[in-house]
Write a protein that holds these residues in place. Structure first.
Motif, PDB file in Angstrom:
ATOM      1  N   LEU A 256       0.835  -1.262  -0.001  1.00 32.76           N
ATOM      2  CA  LEU A 256      -0.028   0.073   0.142  1.00 32.76           C
ATOM      3  C   LEU A 256       0.885   1.211  -0.058  1.00 32.76           C
ATOM      4  O   LEU A 256       0.496   2.159  -0.870  1.00 32.76           O
ATOM      5  N   SER A 257       1.944   1.083   0.730  1.00 32.59           N
ATOM      6  CA  SER A 257       2.814   2.293   0.929  1.00 32.59           C
ATOM      7  C   SER A 257       3.453   2.689  -0.577  1.00 32.59           C
ATOM      8  O   SER A 257       3.657   3.704  -0.965  1.00 32.59           O
TER       9      SER A 257
ATOM     10  N   SER B 255      -1.686  11.476   7.964  1.00 32.35           N
ATOM     11  CA  SER B 255      -1.532   9.991   7.923  1.00 32.35           C
ATOM     12  C   SER B 255      -2.623   9.350   8.624  1.00 32.35           C
ATOM     13  O   SER B 255      -3.101   9.880   9.712  1.00 32.35           O
TER      14      SER B 255
ATOM     15  N   ILE C  72      -0.958   4.821   6.900  1.00 33.79           N
ATOM     16  CA  ILE C  72      -1.330   5.164   5.529  1.00 33.79           C
ATOM     17  C   ILE C  72      -0.845   6.578   5.229  1.00 33.79           C
ATOM     18  O   ILE C  72      -1.480   7.404   5.955  1.00 33.79           O
TER      19      ILE C  72
ATOM     20  N   LEU D  78      -8.093   8.364   0.604  1.00 34.03           N
ATOM     21  CA  LEU D  78      -6.862   7.823   0.380  1.00 34.03           C
ATOM     22  C   LEU D  78      -6.473   8.171  -1.187  1.00 34.03           C
ATOM     23  O   LEU D  78      -7.332   8.761  -2.083  1.00 34.03           O
TER      24      LEU D  78
END
Length: 358
Positions: A13-14, A164, A173, A213
């Motif tokens: 995801l990062s 974050s 995230i 996101l």
């Protein structure tokens, strides 16, 4: 093994977030959907929480907030004309999309149907910290098939925070944006347009916070406070919060919440006495200036809104304040017409309302 799976997921995801490519967490890009395509997420009802203050480099710790009190599937379908229908239990919302704009055009449920004669601009993408827009909207509707009603008001959208999100297992995230939306409007039913100036109207103030996101056009977390007034007298406030995750990830991060129900749920009014009052205030108007003097028993994020009898947002402000005594704030309303207004004060999610004459 479970921790290893989470770690691998986090690394992937990062990397995606850094590349700003495909939406992380499989979040939905509504304008990017292909015609005649479908997608889905799991919407989980979670405990309401105070959204906190805006600003840069915020850290939102949701590791203890994803206890679910029920969940349902949200379906997204895009037709050949480009209209996206968002289908939730008991409600369908229809959006018109362009590459950079999401526009609400209609909504229907088992009891009512709404068509936006003046469409409601929901968001402009890509989101960027500090962006804002303010637009009017007008909705013509039908309740129970034979009661026409109208909603007219303003929507004010601001990307008020970035930072974050911390999830379970200390996964983080980055590059998350938070959007604050204030809808202020009036509702009238079975009232002729010519009678609006003298009618006793229902007013509504919705204060919504959504966390997005990178690459997503549908929020991962929503937090809403909605207050209803009749003839400018407060009737009650409801609060709700939810997270929206793909089904496989919902199984990882959302767990059943066995705690007793509190008033911090959808449909529970503020006045049942279960939420403590941490603010003690007085309001005074001098000319066109509103003076609020207050003490705080705890640290607070305070939002104030001034709306007129038609439900329109006239001004708003937000600030944080530590516990203490002898505080005061002034709201300069010299640009407003003489008349009676709603003063809305939200303190950590608990809403207080006053009528003020300017």
């Amino acid at each position: 093994m479970k921790r290893t799976v989470h770690l691998i997921t986090f690394i992937m995801l990062s990397a995606l977030a850094m590349l700003c490519a495909a939406p992380v967490f499989g979040q939905v890009n509504l304008s990017g959907m292909e015609p005649m395509s479908a997608d889905s997420l799991v919407k989980s009802r979670i405990r309401y929480f105070s959204p906190g203050s805006g600003g840069r480099d915020k850290v939102w710790d949701f590791s203890e907030k994803f206890g679910s009190r029920g969940s349902s599937q949200v379906m997204f379908m895009k037709d050949s004309l480009g209209v996206v229908s968002v289908m939730e239990p008991g409600r369908i919302s229809h959006y018109r999309t362009t590459p950079d704009t999401l526009i609400l055009s209609g909504r229907e449920s088992t009891l009512e149907k709404r068509d936006y004669a003046v469409e409601k601009v929901s968001k402009k993408f890509p989101l960027a910290y500090g962006d804002s827009l303010a637009m009017p909207f007008r909705c013509e509707g039908m309740y129970c098939g034979d009661h026409p009603f109208r909603e007219v008001g303003t929507t004010t959208v601001r990307v008020d925070a970035c930072g974050s999100i911390v999830l379970g297992e200390n996964d983080t995230i980055k590059n998350v944006l938070r959007v604050q939306t204030i809808d202020a409007y009036f509702v009238c039913m079975d009232i002729d347009t010519a009678a609006l100036d003298t009618a006793r109207l229902t007013q509504v103030i919705d204060e919504r916070y959504e966390w997005y996101l990178p690459g997503s056009q549908y929020p991962i977390i929503e937090d809403v406070t909605s207050t209803t007034y009749f003839n400018m007298d407060a009737i009650g406030t409801t609060r709700r919060a939810c997270c929206n995750l793909p089904e496989d990830l919902a199984a990882c991060y959302v767990t059943p919440d066995d705690e007793e129900e509190s008033d911090e749920q959808e449909g529970f009014p503020d006045d049942d006495g279960q939420v403590p009052d941490i603010i003690h205030y007085t309001v005074e108007t001098v000319g066109k200036t509103i003076h609020i003097s207050y003490d705080l028993d705890g640290d607070a994020v305070i939002t104030t809104i001034v709306a007129n009898h038609m439900g329109f947002l006239c001004m708003s402000r937000q600030w944080t304040q530590e516990a203490g005594q002898g505080y005061s704030v002034e709201m300069d309303c010299n640009g407003l017409r003489p008349g009676v207004y709603i003063l809305y004060i939200n303190v950590n999610g608990k809403v207080y309302s006053e009528k003020v004459t300017l």
